[in-house]
Scaffold this active site. Structure first.
Site, PDB file in Angstrom:
ATOM      1  N   ASN A 187      -4.667  -4.011  -4.468  1.00  0.00           N
ATOM      2  CA  ASN A 187      -5.843  -3.343  -4.594  1.00  0.00           C
ATOM      3  C   ASN A 187      -6.954  -4.004  -5.361  1.00  0.00           C
ATOM      4  OD1 ASN A 187      -7.380  -0.694  -5.363  1.00  0.00           O
ATOM      5  ND2 ASN A 187      -5.770  -0.126  -3.955  1.00  0.00           N
ATOM      6  N   ARG A 188      -7.670  -3.315  -6.188  1.00  0.00           N
ATOM      7  CA  ARG A 188      -8.920  -3.830  -6.314  1.00  0.00           C
ATOM      8  C   ARG A 188      -9.218  -4.450  -7.869  1.00  0.00           C
ATOM      9  NH1 ARG A 188      -9.412   0.412  -3.022  1.00  0.00           N
ATOM     10  NH2 ARG A 188     -10.936   0.140  -1.100  1.00  0.00           N
TER      11      ARG A 188
ATOM     12  N   HIS B  37      -7.194  -6.537  -2.614  1.00  0.00           N
ATOM     13  CA  HIS B  37      -5.653  -7.311  -2.018  1.00  0.00           C
ATOM     14  C   HIS B  37      -5.867  -8.659  -1.942  1.00  0.00           C
ATOM     15  CE1 HIS B  37      -4.630  -3.130  -1.269  1.00  0.00           C
ATOM     16  NE2 HIS B  37      -5.294  -3.036   0.044  1.00  0.00           N
TER      17      HIS B  37
ATOM     18  N   HIS C  73       2.169  -3.329   2.293  1.00  0.00           N
ATOM     19  CA  HIS C  73       1.097  -2.559   2.894  1.00  0.00           C
ATOM     20  C   HIS C  73       1.577  -1.786   4.118  1.00  0.00           C
ATOM     21  CE1 HIS C  73      -2.954  -0.755   3.371  1.00  0.00           C
ATOM     22  NE2 HIS C  73      -3.164  -1.297   2.180  1.00  0.00           N
TER      23      HIS C  73
ATOM     24  N   TYR D 225       1.979   0.844   6.857  1.00  0.00           N
ATOM     25  CA  TYR D 225       1.432   2.361   7.208  1.00  0.00           C
ATOM     26  C   TYR D 225       2.514   2.974   8.098  1.00  0.00           C
ATOM     27  CZ  TYR D 225      -3.635   0.608   6.819  1.00  0.00           C
ATOM     28  OH  TYR D 225      -4.736   0.249   6.318  1.00  0.00           O
TER      29      TYR D 225
ATOM     30  N   ASP E  98      -6.770   8.090  -1.784  1.00  0.00           N
ATOM     31  CA  ASP E  98      -6.682   6.741  -1.953  1.00  0.00           C
ATOM     32  C   ASP E  98      -6.878   6.251  -3.485  1.00  0.00           C
ATOM     33  OD1 ASP E  98      -6.913   3.863  -1.422  1.00  0.00           O
ATOM     34  OD2 ASP E  98      -8.757   3.989  -0.409  1.00  0.00           O
TER      35      ASP E  98
ATOM     36  N   GLN F 257       0.250   3.422  -4.856  1.00  0.00           N
ATOM     37  CA  GLN F 257      -1.145   3.762  -4.475  1.00  0.00           C
ATOM     38  C   GLN F 257      -0.808   4.543  -3.267  1.00  0.00           C
ATOM     39  OE1 GLN F 257      -4.044   2.719  -5.502  1.00  0.00           O
ATOM     40  NE2 GLN F 257      -5.473   3.295  -4.157  1.00  0.00           N
TER      41      GLN F 257
ATOM     42  N   GLU G  88       2.091   2.323  -1.628  1.00  0.00           N
ATOM     43  CA  GLU G  88       2.299   0.929  -2.055  1.00  0.00           C
ATOM     44  C   GLU G  88       2.710   1.004  -3.657  1.00  0.00           C
ATOM     45  OE1 GLU G  88      -1.702  -0.753  -0.941  1.00  0.00           O
ATOM     46  OE2 GLU G  88      -1.871   1.220  -0.229  1.00  0.00           O
TER      47      GLU G  88
END
Ligand code: BGC
Length: 394
Positions: free
Chosen positions: A120-121, A146, A220, A222, A292, A329, A358
């Site tokens: 993440n950020r 990421h 990650h 999906y 998110d 997440q 995540e």
């Protein structure tokens, strides 16, 4: 593994990947027509193309005795396929991905990948550690997402097969050099995927450094538990074992507040359809274009605890996630827009056709002193584990 059924028919879905062994009829009388056949867990290696025209990429299919299969490629440690059990004892692929290496390299939204060095950020692509400021490549608005422009999802990992009784695994290692994507320290990283006989995929993350640094590794994938990638994930019933989540600003950076989920659309303590409230009038949902956000998992410390579950009510496919990590997440595929081609080469991945869960530390922790630390120092070992267990509910 012991199977109690007297007669076991092995689905031929995996072709050559299943080996028949152990015809244990030595204790039976000659005239008793009982044959007990068991498939042995196996690992099948094949070529998955060439990265930058020079680095071979391999695919490893991990197959357990039941026929569950997890395919991993050495590029990005990506899980390209995960065939989960269905009510009729067959197995169906439930993860988004591509058919070719080129598609992963050219523009994947982190489908199935290992994320590092930082999941993440990190706000403005900058953080301070021991008085020194480190600058990271910015790749998501003003922020670094990421691990930056070429994170762990975009490198080729070394792979070693691991077989332990009925468990089959793949140990992936990567040395991220000092300064890689702006992060300090040579980071020796190991991610081990193990497919167990009970249809659990264990993911173990380990890292050591030779300079103080920050680390937050995750996975990650999906998921679309319906197994039909034309379906959205809005009917999937999700439970997240969390009483609090982290509200974000317009750039999806946590504001620093830990907010109670009680009475909000973020309450997933009881299983709830993803779509139940995703379009509600809610400032946080607007910022995320859906879910998110990072949920703070209930439970203390680094013990293995229930993090989340997901159920596809139609097929009964059920996934249970446990983790030593403090947070998760939950991302509902809000940036999928129908431009990427599905694995069968026909349809495309539409808006909200996959969701990610995540497990990780909180986003932007290096800039938020009140969040649990993500600092790793020389002599320490980064060690986290997350498991994904697949079963079927009637
Ligand atoms: C992030 C999303 C991002 C996605 C990339 C998620 O982990 O939270 O904001 O768009 O990864 O595919």
């Amino acid at each position: 593994m012991k199977l109690n059924k007297k007669f076991l028919v092995i689905p031929i879905v995996l072709g050559m990947s299943l080996a028949l062994v152990n015809c244990k009829n030595d204790t039976k009388k000659e005239d008793t027509p009982v044959v007990e056949e068991m498939a042995e867990a196996s690992i099948i290696k094949s070529n998955f193309g060439m990265f930058q025209d020079s680095i071979p990429v391999e695919k490893y299919a991990l197959v357990n005795a039941n026929g569950m299969e997890v395919d991993v490629i050495t590029y990005g440690g990506i899980i390209t396929s995960l065939k989960a059990p269905s009510q009729d004892s067959t197995f169906q692929d439930v993860v988004l991905g591509f058919d070719s290496l080129e598609e992963y390299v050219e523009g994947s939204p982190y489908f199935g990948a290992i994320i590092g060095r930082y999941g993440n950020r990190i706000a403005k692509g900058e953080f301070k550690l021991d008085g020194e400021t480190y600058t990271l490549p910015v790749n998501d608005g003003d922020n670094s997402l990421h691990g930056g422009t070429a994170g762990f999802d975009k490198v080729v990992w070394n792979a070693e097969e691991v077989k332990d009784g009925d468990n089959v695994g793949l140990k992936l290692t990567y040395l991220s050099p000092d300064g890689d994507m702006g992060y300090p320290g040579n980071l020796e990283t190991t991610v081990t995927y193990t497919l167990q006989a009970d249809n659990t995929l264990m993911v173990k993350y380990e890292a050591t450094t030779d300079k103080p640094t920050v680390v937050n590794l995750t996975q990650h994938t999906y998921f679309n538990l319906s197994g039909n990638f034309d379906n959205t994930i809005l009917d999937t019933e999700v439970m997240i074992n969390a009483d609090q989540y982290l509200p974000v600003d317009a750039g999806l950076i946590p504001t620093g507040e830990l907010k109670s989920v009680a009475g909000t659309t973020f309450d997933f303590n009881k299983p709830k359809k993803i779509g139940a409230e995703i379009n509600a009038e809610d400032d946080q949902l607007k910022k995320g274009l859906g879910y998110d956000h990072c949920w703070i998992l209930n439970g203390t410390g680094g013990e293995m605890k229930l993090a989340a579950t997901a159920l596809d009510p139609e097929s009964g496919r059920f996934m249970e996630i446990m983790s030593t990590e403090p947070a998760i997440q939950f991302y509902t595929g809000n940036f999928l827009d129908g431009t990427l081609t599905q694995k069968d080469g026909e349809g495309t991945y539409a808006y909200r056709s996959g969701f990610c869960l995540e497990t990780q530390h909180y986003p932007d922790s290096p800039n938020q002193a009140d969040f649990p630390s993500t600092v790793l120092k020389p002599g320490e070992k980064y060690e986290t584990t997350t498991s994904f267990k697949f079963s079927v509910q009637d």
